[in-house]
Motif scaffolding. Structure first.
Motif, PDB file in Angstrom:
ATOM      1  N   ARG A   1       0.844  -1.194   0.000  1.00 35.81           N
ATOM      2  CA  ARG A   1       0.000   0.000   0.000  1.00 35.81           C
ATOM      3  C   ARG A   1       0.880   1.245   0.000  1.00 35.81           C
ATOM      4  N   TYR A   2       0.510   2.225  -0.795  1.00 29.95           N
ATOM      5  CA  TYR A   2       1.280   3.466  -0.793  1.00 29.95           C
ATOM      6  C   TYR A   2       0.330   4.645  -0.905  1.00 29.95           C
ATOM      7  N   ALA A   3       0.784   5.794  -0.441  1.00 29.64           N
ATOM      8  CA  ALA A   3      -0.025   7.009  -0.524  1.00 29.64           C
ATOM      9  C   ALA A   3       0.875   8.221  -0.433  1.00 29.64           C
TER      10      ALA A   3
ATOM     11  N   PHE B   1       0.399  12.203   0.545  1.00 35.43           N
ATOM     12  CA  PHE B   1      -0.604  13.181   0.962  1.00 35.43           C
ATOM     13  C   PHE B   1      -0.391  14.522   0.298  1.00 35.43           C
ATOM     14  N   SER B   2       0.663  14.644  -0.472  1.00 34.20           N
ATOM     15  CA  SER B   2       0.867  15.909  -1.180  1.00 34.20           C
ATOM     16  C   SER B   2       0.159  15.892  -2.535  1.00 34.20           C
ATOM     17  N   CYS B   3       0.403  14.843  -3.345  1.00 31.22           N
ATOM     18  CA  CYS B   3      -0.246  14.820  -4.662  1.00 31.22           C
ATOM     19  C   CYS B   3      -1.504  13.952  -4.659  1.00 31.22           C
ATOM     20  N   GLY B   4      -1.748  13.239  -3.541  1.00 29.49           N
ATOM     21  CA  GLY B   4      -2.987  12.470  -3.432  1.00 29.49           C
ATOM     22  C   GLY B   4      -2.930  11.101  -4.075  1.00 29.49           C
ATOM     23  N   ALA B   5      -1.772  10.742  -4.649  1.00 28.87           N
ATOM     24  CA  ALA B   5      -1.668   9.424  -5.279  1.00 28.87           C
ATOM     25  C   ALA B   5      -1.800   8.336  -4.223  1.00 28.87           C
ATOM     26  N   LYS B   6      -2.542   7.272  -4.553  1.00 28.23           N
ATOM     27  CA  LYS B   6      -2.518   6.125  -3.657  1.00 28.23           C
ATOM     28  C   LYS B   6      -2.895   4.862  -4.409  1.00 28.23           C
ATOM     29  N   GLY B   7      -2.484   3.723  -3.849  1.00 27.74           N
ATOM     30  CA  GLY B   7      -2.785   2.477  -4.512  1.00 27.74           C
ATOM     31  C   GLY B   7      -2.195   1.334  -3.729  1.00 27.74           C
ATOM     32  N   LYS B   8      -2.271   0.142  -4.328  1.00 28.57           N
ATOM     33  CA  LYS B   8      -1.718  -1.012  -3.637  1.00 28.57           C
ATOM     34  C   LYS B   8      -1.066  -1.953  -4.620  1.00 28.57           C
ATOM     35  N   GLY B   9       0.133  -2.376  -4.297  1.00 32.99           N
ATOM     36  CA  GLY B   9       0.817  -3.368  -5.092  1.00 32.99           C
ATOM     37  C   GLY B   9       1.739  -2.735  -6.123  1.00 32.99           C
ATOM     38  N   CYS B  10       2.685  -3.557  -6.578  1.00 29.36           N
ATOM     39  CA  CYS B  10       3.732  -3.029  -7.437  1.00 29.36           C
ATOM     40  C   CYS B  10       3.246  -2.666  -8.842  1.00 29.36           C
TER      41      CYS B  10
END
Ligand SMILES: [Zn+2]
Length: 324
Positions: A58-60, A62-71
């Protein structure tokens, strides 16, 4: 149905980022399960902790709002490519000689930071909220129960305990990253003296890391984010007033705006309407220029006779900002 891409999805995200050319430095959190650092997606040079990535993928940011999970998500976001290309990239990586060593034991460069340079305000435990009383002061100021509950603003009274905050209005400060309480701003509603100032911040609180009201906006699932515009006002009470009018507002706890606060603003909205109190509008001017580097900014003058945006009505605010 089995996911044929499970293997490459679940690669070590730190190793994949290293393969993509981003090898940190990463700062460990949550017992080493999570790492934070500069964002490889929007390429920030300023904020060193905006991006966080968990071992489970999981990654996120908080500056550009990108988030998701997995490579797969990660590679698509960092390289700006589609699914197919990301699969090919990761399959090639798995077949490459560098893979075995990196995937088993990613070498994580750690930042050694002294404690006082912590990049987050620590959680703050207290029982203030248990001792809230009906507040004539807050009612007279025009705040509804819904608004006060949403922001957790209340009058504190506990005569059994000798506290400098007894009889003050307390404004809970919620950490932007996760809503955790990091302290209370207190407003003395009795006599103001040099010993009993109007406002007190929690001890060791770094106000430049938080933006009052930002967590409530981030947490409001009814609004599509980033918002078109957000209001930046000087006082937390003006934030409450604006919220009550249906206008999203935040306060930097004063008129100066830090680069971390600018990052938060940018993650919440595309544009900002800056409305400092009249007596600070000149000093605040320098921040308009800084904000203008990353988002559109309007800084309209307050109408004559009005010194504090808390006293504006909705129609005036909308006409002032051309947001009607
Ligand atoms: Zn980012």
């Amino acid at each position: 149905m089995p996911d044929q891409y499970e293997g490459i999805r679940n690669l070590s995200p730190i190793a994949v980022l290293a393969h993509l050319g981003f090898d940190g430095p990463w700062k460990a959190r949550k017992g080493g399960q999570e790492h934070s650092g500069k964002c490889p997606i929007h390429g920030s040079q300023k904020n060193n902790t905006a991006f966080s990535i968990h071992e489970d993928g999981r990654y996120a940011c908080f500056s550009c709002g990108a988030k998701g999970k997995g490579c797969l998500d990660l590679v698509m976001a960092v390289k700006g490519v589609g699914f197919k290309e990301a699969v090919e990239f990761l399959q090639a990586y798995v077949g490459s000689p560098t893979f075995v060593a990196q995937a088993r034991k990613p070498e994580i460069k750690q930042i050694q930071e002294p404690v006082e340079q912590a990049t987050e305000n620590p959680p703050f435990a207290s029982t203030y909220e248990k001792f809230q009383v009906e507040s004539a002061w807050l009612t007279a100021r025009g705040f509804t129960k819904d608004t006060l509950d949403l922001y957790k603003v209340f009058e504190y009274r506990n005569d059994k305990r000798r506290s400098q905050y007894n009889g003050s209005v307390m404004l809970r400060i919620s950490r932007y990253s996760d809503g955790e309480c990091v302290g209370y701003l207190s407003r003395n509603i009795g006599e103001i003296t040099p010993e009993k100032p109007k406002y007190r911040f929690p001890a060791n609180f770094r106000k430049g890391l938080e933006l009052y009201g930002a967590w409530q906006i981030k947490n409001d699932s009814r609004q599509v984010q980033p918002l078109r515009l957000i209001y930046l006002v000087e006082s937390p009470f003006a934030v409450l007033k604006f919220a009550q009018l249906g206008l999203p507002a935040v306060s930097p706890f004063g008129w100066s705006v830090s680069s971390e606060q600018i990052d938060i603003l940018r993650s919440l909205a595309r544009g900002v309407v800056f409305l400092p109190d009249r007596n600070k509008s000149e000093e605040a001017g320098q921040y308009v220029a800084e904000l203008a580097h990353v988002m559109w900014v309007k800084a309209p003058a307050l109408p004559l006779g009005c010194d504090d945006p808390e006293h504006l009505d909705e129609k005036t605010i909308r006409s002032l900002t051309g947001a009607s």
